[in-house]
Enzyme design. Structure first.
Site, PDB file in Angstrom:
ATOM      1  N   SER A 292       0.807  -1.204   0.000  1.00  0.00           N
ATOM      2  CA  SER A 292       0.000   0.000   0.000  1.00  0.00           C
ATOM      3  C   SER A 292       0.844   1.260   0.000  1.00  0.00           C
ATOM      4  O   SER A 292       1.524   1.541  -0.968  1.00  0.00           O
ATOM      5  CB  SER A 292      -0.962  -0.048   1.184  1.00  0.00           C
ATOM      6  OG  SER A 292      -2.119   0.673   0.890  1.00  0.00           O
TER       7      SER A 292
ATOM      8  N   ASP B 109       9.657   5.204 -10.478  1.00  0.00           N
ATOM      9  CA  ASP B 109       9.176   5.853 -11.698  1.00  0.00           C
ATOM     10  C   ASP B 109       9.988   7.088 -12.058  1.00  0.00           C
ATOM     11  O   ASP B 109      10.168   7.407 -13.241  1.00  0.00           O
ATOM     12  CB  ASP B 109       7.706   6.236 -11.542  1.00  0.00           C
ATOM     13  CG  ASP B 109       6.766   5.064 -11.806  1.00  0.00           C
ATOM     14  OD1 ASP B 109       7.264   3.941 -12.021  1.00  0.00           O
ATOM     15  OD2 ASP B 109       5.535   5.267 -11.785  1.00  0.00           O
TER      16      ASP B 109
ATOM     17  N   LYS C 108      -1.078  -4.040  -3.268  1.00  0.00           N
ATOM     18  CA  LYS C 108      -2.307  -3.493  -2.699  1.00  0.00           C
ATOM     19  C   LYS C 108      -2.458  -2.049  -3.154  1.00  0.00           C
ATOM     20  O   LYS C 108      -1.725  -1.174  -2.703  1.00  0.00           O
ATOM     21  CB  LYS C 108      -2.251  -3.594  -1.176  1.00  0.00           C
ATOM     22  CG  LYS C 108      -3.600  -3.394  -0.489  1.00  0.00           C
ATOM     23  CD  LYS C 108      -3.879  -1.947  -0.190  1.00  0.00           C
ATOM     24  CE  LYS C 108      -5.172  -1.815   0.599  1.00  0.00           C
ATOM     25  NZ  LYS C 108      -5.512  -0.410   0.858  1.00  0.00           N
TER      26      LYS C 108
END
Length: 560
Positions: free
Chosen positions: A317, A328, A342
């Site tokens: 999460s 990224d 999640k």
């Protein structure tokens, strides 16, 4: 090991953990934390008016059936328990992370993300139905009252707790209480013939989520974040600032086993690493009511310099949001194994009876557009077996056992290929240590014998250990074969038959754990992690990457 159990105005995500290594939690709470993500803030939730007739008919049908059962069923029933059960089963049809928390469990569920609590401040464990102090929390009431590692608590306020099958939750209730109140303990201490009385005045106890921060060498720092609780960002800022003052120029951030927590704490930490105005995460729900975008906006403490993030199948999460954003933007090298997967956002909705509904209202995405959420289309049972299926398929040991569909391919800021739809895949894969798979090792752990032996060793050799500085202990102390055999003999007395092959397989791990636990009692929590990390495969891979001056991937991340 158990400590007494223990807010936010911006959007925030979850619980979702796994057990921190060798840490014991109640199964229902662990499952709840693994299941939940939390979006905290003003609650705009309103019942849908899209199908009011269907909703009303369903409500009346359930009310009618429950009334008949309560009035006419052959045996007496608890209508409230039945409705709680029905609600729980209904939510299972939606997704794995929408959950209902009954009122009696709501406080303990919320305490996971609180930054402090009222109690005596002690870590304890149960050795053969006896509450045993593992360590008093530094500068807490228990330490100030003189409690020591290894003390066995026999009574609390005159009520016997030794040899009685109390649950951990019941013990929490006896040790916790409003600050300023006193609790009287009867304690049996090593070396004393009779129990002693200790009065402890309860106070506010910090419930830290930054487990440890220390310098590995004169340039490399290490910080472990166990969850994203209400004070995590402040704790992290303080830890990072302290390491910077000690000369930190490169950092290993450990998110292994981190279940998540408040999303805004995770995004604030991301902002400390990501320069400029760049997207960190966005959410997408029904319509635009729950659509959000979060960008970096402050000048961070560590926007330049080598950064490695450790992740594994227990990272979930908000931890995945942080790791995914850093990956990224090519800001960090991720080392370890694929994360939990999640990516659903929950809205907490307080109900009139004190219970709480945590309803999934959005999905979150990394800056490149990746959804981290793994598939749950085959039902809750299959979803809960995902981690076991990963093990069965060899994923924990071979990176090429992991397959992503081409449709889930995305690009980082520098054009590297990454994948969505099932957790975050690290840049450098590290296989799981297989020594813990020994059945003999697992039985030693389940009987709590490793911790018990370590604590007894510390008590028997306290004067010798006190005479050593940690650096001397770290370099010279070794767990011998004879000491392992003492552990085997102790296990045999508890009914665990000796197993030479099983012991041989897990001996290296046992030596490290025993040494680390002894160091925990003698020198504190930081010493525990320092010892563990010396033989930790992921940590050593991270250090190899971050300390290698010509590592091409690290150089590319640094723009060199």
């Amino acid at each position: 090991m158990t400590t007494e159990p223990n807010e936010s105005s911006r959007p925030a995500l979850e619980p979702t953990p796994r057990n921190s290594r060798w840490q014991v939690r109640q199964p229902w709470l662990l499952g709840l934390v693994l299941a939940c993500g939390i979006l905290v803030g003003a609650n705009p939730f309103r019942p849908s008016d899209q199908n009011p007739d269907l909703t009303a008919r369903g409500y009346l049908k359930f009310k009618e059936i429950l009334s008949y059962v309560d009035r006419d069923y052959v045996d007496s029933v608890n209508a409230e328990e039945l409705s709680d059960y029905a609600i729980t089963r209904m939510l299972e049809r939606l997704d794995p992370h929408s959950v209902f928390i009954p009122a009696k469990r709501q406080q303990q569920a919320s305490s996971f993300l609180q930054s402090d609590y009222d109690g005596i401040g002690v870590e304890f464990n149960m050795f053969r139905d006896t509450v045993t102090v593992v360590a008093p929390i530094s500068e807490g009431p228990a330490e100030q009252a003189g409690l020591q590692p290894g003390d066995r608590i026999l009574t609390v306020n005159g009520q016997r707790v030794s040899g009685v099958h109390f649950t951990t939750e019941q013990l929490f209730g006896k040790l916790r209480g409003p600050r300023g109140s006193a609790v009287q303990l009867q304690v049996l201490r090593h070396g004393l013939a009779r129990p002693i009385g200790v009065q402890v005045t309860r106070n506010r106890i910090p419930n830290t989520s930054v487990d440890v921060a220390y310098m590995v060498d004169n340039q490399t720092g290490y910080i472990k974040v166990s969850r994203f609780a209400s004070a995590t960002y402040d704790e992290f800022k303080a830890a990072l600032g302290d390491l910077r003052r000690q000369g930190l120029t490169r950092l290993v951030l450990d998110l292994r086993g981190n279940p998540g927590g408040y999303l805004d704490r995770a995004t604030k930490i991301a902002d400390e690493f990501i320069g400029g105005t760049k997207k960190i995460v966005y959410t997408d729900g029904k319509g635009d009511q729950y659509d959000t975008q979060t960008f970096s906006r402050v000048t961070g403490e560590f926007e330049e310099g080598a950064l490695v993030v450790l992740v594994d199948e227990g990272s979930a999460s908000a931890a995945e949001v942080l790791a995914g954003a850093l990956q990224d933007h090519d800001r960090a090298l991720l080392v370890g194994r694929r994360t939990f997967g999640k990516g659903l956002v929950q809205q907490p909705i307080a109900l009139n009876d004190g219970s709480e509904l945590r309803l999934t209202i959005a999905r979150y995405y990394t800056p490149s557009g990746r959804s981290i959420q793994k598939s749950y289309g085959h039902g809750l049972a299959a979803y809960e077996k995902d981690l076991q299926n990963r093990a069965d398929n060899g994923e924990y040991f071979h990176a090429d056992s992991i397959h992503f569909a081409d449709s889930l391919r995305y690009r980082t800021a520098h054009g590297r290929t990454v994948y969505g739809g099932g957790g975050i895949m690290p840049d450098m894969f590290v296989a799981r240590d297989t020594s813990a798979q020994s059945a003999y090792y697992l039985r030693l752990q389940s009987l709590n014998l490793v911790r018990e032996y370590s604590l007894n060793y510390y008590q028997d050799h306290k004067e010798e250990l006190d005479a050593l500085r940690f650096e001397q202990f770290s370099q010279s102390f070794r767990i011998t074969d004879a000491q392992l055999q003492q552990l085997v003999a102790r296990a045999s007395r508890d009914g665990l038959a000796p197993n030479a092959a099983g012991l041989r397989r897990c001996a290296p791990l046992l030596r490290t754990q025993l040494k680390a636990l002894i160091a925990r009692s003698a020198y504190g929590k930081a010493a525990y992690f320092r010892i563990l990390n010396q033989d930790d495969a992921e940590m050593q891979q991270a250090l190899s990457a971050i300390q290698e001056p010509n590592n091409p991937l690290m150089l590319s991340l640094l723009g060199q």
